[in-house]
Write a protein that holds these residues in place. Structure first.
Motif, PDB file in Angstrom:
ATOM      1  N   GLN A   1       0.849  -1.195   0.000  1.00 12.61           N
ATOM      2  CA  GLN A   1       0.000   0.000   0.000  1.00 12.61           C
ATOM      3  C   GLN A   1       0.884   1.244   0.000  1.00 12.61           C
ATOM      4  O   GLN A   1       1.972   1.236   0.576  1.00 12.61           O
ATOM      5  N   ILE A   2       0.390   2.307  -0.625  1.00  9.76           N
ATOM      6  CA  ILE A   2       1.039   3.615  -0.596  1.00  9.76           C
ATOM      7  C   ILE A   2       0.057   4.586   0.027  1.00  9.76           C
ATOM      8  O   ILE A   2      -1.092   4.690  -0.414  1.00  9.76           O
TER       9      ILE A   2
ATOM     10  N   VAL B   1      -1.642   7.985   0.673  1.00  9.44           N
ATOM     11  CA  VAL B   1      -1.842   9.129  -0.202  1.00  9.44           C
ATOM     12  C   VAL B   1      -2.415  10.310   0.570  1.00  9.44           C
ATOM     13  O   VAL B   1      -3.378  10.155   1.321  1.00  9.44           O
TER      14      VAL B   1
ATOM     15  N   VAL C   1       3.348  10.510  -5.123  1.00 12.97           N
ATOM     16  CA  VAL C   1       2.553   9.287  -5.283  1.00 12.97           C
ATOM     17  C   VAL C   1       2.425   8.904  -6.757  1.00 12.97           C
ATOM     18  O   VAL C   1       2.481   7.722  -7.106  1.00 12.97           O
TER      19      VAL C   1
ATOM     20  N   SER D   1       3.523   5.274  -7.927  1.00  7.40           N
ATOM     21  CA  SER D   1       2.544   4.373  -8.542  1.00  7.40           C
ATOM     22  C   SER D   1       3.083   3.780  -9.837  1.00  7.40           C
ATOM     23  O   SER D   1       2.788   2.640 -10.177  1.00  7.40           O
ATOM     24  N   ARG D   2       3.858   4.553 -10.553  1.00  8.54           N
ATOM     25  CA  ARG D   2       4.468   4.057 -11.776  1.00  8.54           C
ATOM     26  C   ARG D   2       5.543   3.020 -11.458  1.00  8.54           C
ATOM     27  O   ARG D   2       5.668   2.005 -12.138  1.00  8.54           O
TER      28      ARG D   2
ATOM     29  N   PRO E   1       3.363  -0.614  -9.569  1.00 13.46           N
ATOM     30  CA  PRO E   1       1.980  -0.680 -10.060  1.00 13.46           C
ATOM     31  C   PRO E   1       1.089  -1.668  -9.299  1.00 13.46           C
ATOM     32  O   PRO E   1      -0.134  -1.524  -9.311  1.00 13.46           O
TER      33      PRO E   1
ATOM     34  N   LEU F   1      -3.461   2.037  -3.299  1.00 11.75           N
ATOM     35  CA  LEU F   1      -3.363   3.367  -2.713  1.00 11.75           C
ATOM     36  C   LEU F   1      -4.395   3.478  -1.602  1.00 11.75           C
ATOM     37  O   LEU F   1      -5.537   3.063  -1.781  1.00 11.75           O
TER      38      LEU F   1
END
Length: 127
Positions: free
Chosen positions: A95-96, A98, A106, A110-111, A114, A118
């Motif tokens: 998880q990132i 945000v 972010v 995300s790139r 992938p 989020l």
């Protein structure tokens, strides 16, 4: 969320760190700190000590990037140039975290990751 590897970019506010540390089921947190907000090792140590003083026990590691204030291209390039494999060994977050102040960061993350979901806070709820 159980056993989650959480990547937390910290842009303009240290509050994101506290919110991320409160999430249930997180096994480890990697803070991606901007050099402008944490300009020297003492500022990082003080922040980590504060987390421990508040009772947070989740393992925390840190990395550094140039933030959006360095310009969008420089920020993105500093994220791309991080040596994720060497510093964290095949690190891929689940998880990132945000927030509005970290959208440029972010987008770059995300790139790179992938498969990572989020998550964001809206009030007391996690999405």
């Amino acid at each position: 969320m159980e056993g989650v590897r959480l990547l937390v970019p910290v842009g303009g506010s240290r509050v994101n760190i506290l919110q991320a540390c409160k999430l249930e089921g997180v096994a480890e947190i990697h803070l991606l700190l901007t050099r402008s907000l944490f300009p020297n090792p003492d500022t990082v140590k003080q922040m980590l000590d504060s987390l421990m003083d508040l009772g947070f026990k989740t393992p925390v590691s840190v990395g550094f990037i140039d933030g959006p204030e360095a310009g969008p291209v420089h920020c993105r390039d500093s994220i791309d140039s991080m040596e994720w494999e060497k510093s964290k060994g095949d690190y891929v977050p689940n998880q990132i975290f945000v927030t509005g102040s970290t959208l440029l960061i972010v987008a770059s993350l995300s790139r790179l990751f992938p498969s990572a979901g989020l998550i964001a806070l809206r009030g007391q709820e996690v999405f």
